[in-house]
Design a protein around this motif. Structure first.
Motif, PDB file in Angstrom:
ATOM      1  N   LYS A 125      18.090 -36.388  20.715  1.00 43.72           N
ATOM      2  CA  LYS A 125      16.862 -35.559  21.617  1.00 43.72           C
ATOM      3  C   LYS A 125      16.300 -36.650  22.720  1.00 43.72           C
ATOM      4  O   LYS A 125      16.568 -37.725  22.787  1.00 43.72           O
TER       5      LYS A 125
ATOM      6  N   ASN B 170      13.093 -38.026  25.090  1.00 42.24           N
ATOM      7  CA  ASN B 170      11.775 -38.401  24.901  1.00 42.24           C
ATOM      8  C   ASN B 170      11.390 -38.778  26.532  1.00 42.24           C
ATOM      9  O   ASN B 170      11.138 -39.947  26.523  1.00 42.24           O
TER      10      ASN B 170
ATOM     11  N   ALA C 253       9.372 -34.732  32.035  1.00 38.79           N
ATOM     12  CA  ALA C 253       9.646 -33.420  30.924  1.00 38.79           C
ATOM     13  C   ALA C 253       9.870 -31.980  31.547  1.00 38.79           C
ATOM     14  O   ALA C 253      10.846 -31.402  31.252  1.00 38.79           O
TER      15      ALA C 253
ATOM     16  N   PRO D  78      14.502 -26.335  26.391  1.00 35.27           N
ATOM     17  CA  PRO D  78      13.353 -26.748  25.625  1.00 35.27           C
ATOM     18  C   PRO D  78      13.974 -27.570  24.237  1.00 35.27           C
ATOM     19  O   PRO D  78      13.066 -28.493  23.879  1.00 35.27           O
TER      20      PRO D  78
ATOM     21  N   ILE E  35      14.057 -31.553  23.930  1.00 38.35           N
ATOM     22  CA  ILE E  35      12.780 -32.375  23.945  1.00 38.35           C
ATOM     23  C   ILE E  35      12.515 -32.951  22.461  1.00 38.35           C
ATOM     24  O   ILE E  35      12.527 -32.030  21.500  1.00 38.35           O
ATOM     25  N   CYS E  36      12.207 -34.053  22.061  1.00 36.19           N
ATOM     26  CA  CYS E  36      11.912 -34.715  21.136  1.00 36.19           C
ATOM     27  C   CYS E  36      10.616 -33.780  20.260  1.00 36.19           C
ATOM     28  O   CYS E  36       9.461 -33.800  21.128  1.00 36.19           O
TER      29      CYS E  36
ATOM     30  N   ASN F   8       7.360 -35.745  21.105  1.00 38.06           N
ATOM     31  CA  ASN F   8       6.896 -35.810  22.288  1.00 38.06           C
ATOM     32  C   ASN F   8       5.714 -35.331  22.920  1.00 38.06           C
ATOM     33  O   ASN F   8       5.138 -34.437  22.371  1.00 38.06           O
TER      34      ASN F   8
ATOM     35  N   ARG G 102       5.674 -31.782  24.749  1.00 34.94           N
ATOM     36  CA  ARG G 102       6.331 -30.953  24.330  1.00 34.94           C
ATOM     37  C   ARG G 102       5.840 -29.755  23.806  1.00 34.94           C
ATOM     38  O   ARG G 102       6.362 -28.602  24.386  1.00 34.94           O
TER      39      ARG G 102
END
Length: 73
Positions: free
Chosen positions: A20, A22, A29, A38, A41-42, A45, A48
Motif C-alpha cells: 500500500k 501512504n 493522495a 483508491p 492507499i493504506c 492513511n 483515505r
C-alpha cells in the motif's frame, strides 16, 4: 500514521507488506488515487476516508497528472 510505526511495515525491505501507499499530503493522495486507484492507499492513511468520499463522486480536485516521457502527437 508513519509506515515505520505500522505492524504491516517490513523493516528488512523498507516497504509495506500489503504493498500500500501512504501519501503524506492531500495533494499527493489525489495523485496516487488518480494514477493507482483508491485501493492503493493504506487503510491507516489520514486522507483515505476523505479521498474515498471524493472518489465515489468521481470528482477529484485538480487536473489529472501528466505522465513523464509521453509526447502528444
Amino acid at each position: 500514521m508513519r509506515c515505520e510505526d505500522c505492524p504491516r511495515f517490513d523493516e528488512d525491505t523498507g516497504v509495506c507488506r500489503d504493498r500500500k501507499l501512504n501519501p503524506e499530503s492531500f495533494g499527493a493522495a489525489v495523485e496516487v488515487i488518480q494514477i493507482f486507484g483508491p485501493r492503493s492507499i493504506c487503510i491507516l492513511n489520514d486522507f483515505r476516508e476523505q479521498m474515498l468520499d471524493i472518489w465515489e463522486g468521481k470528482k477529484l480536485p485538480g487536473p489529472a497528472p501528466r505522465m513523464k516521457g509521453r509526447r502528444r502527437a
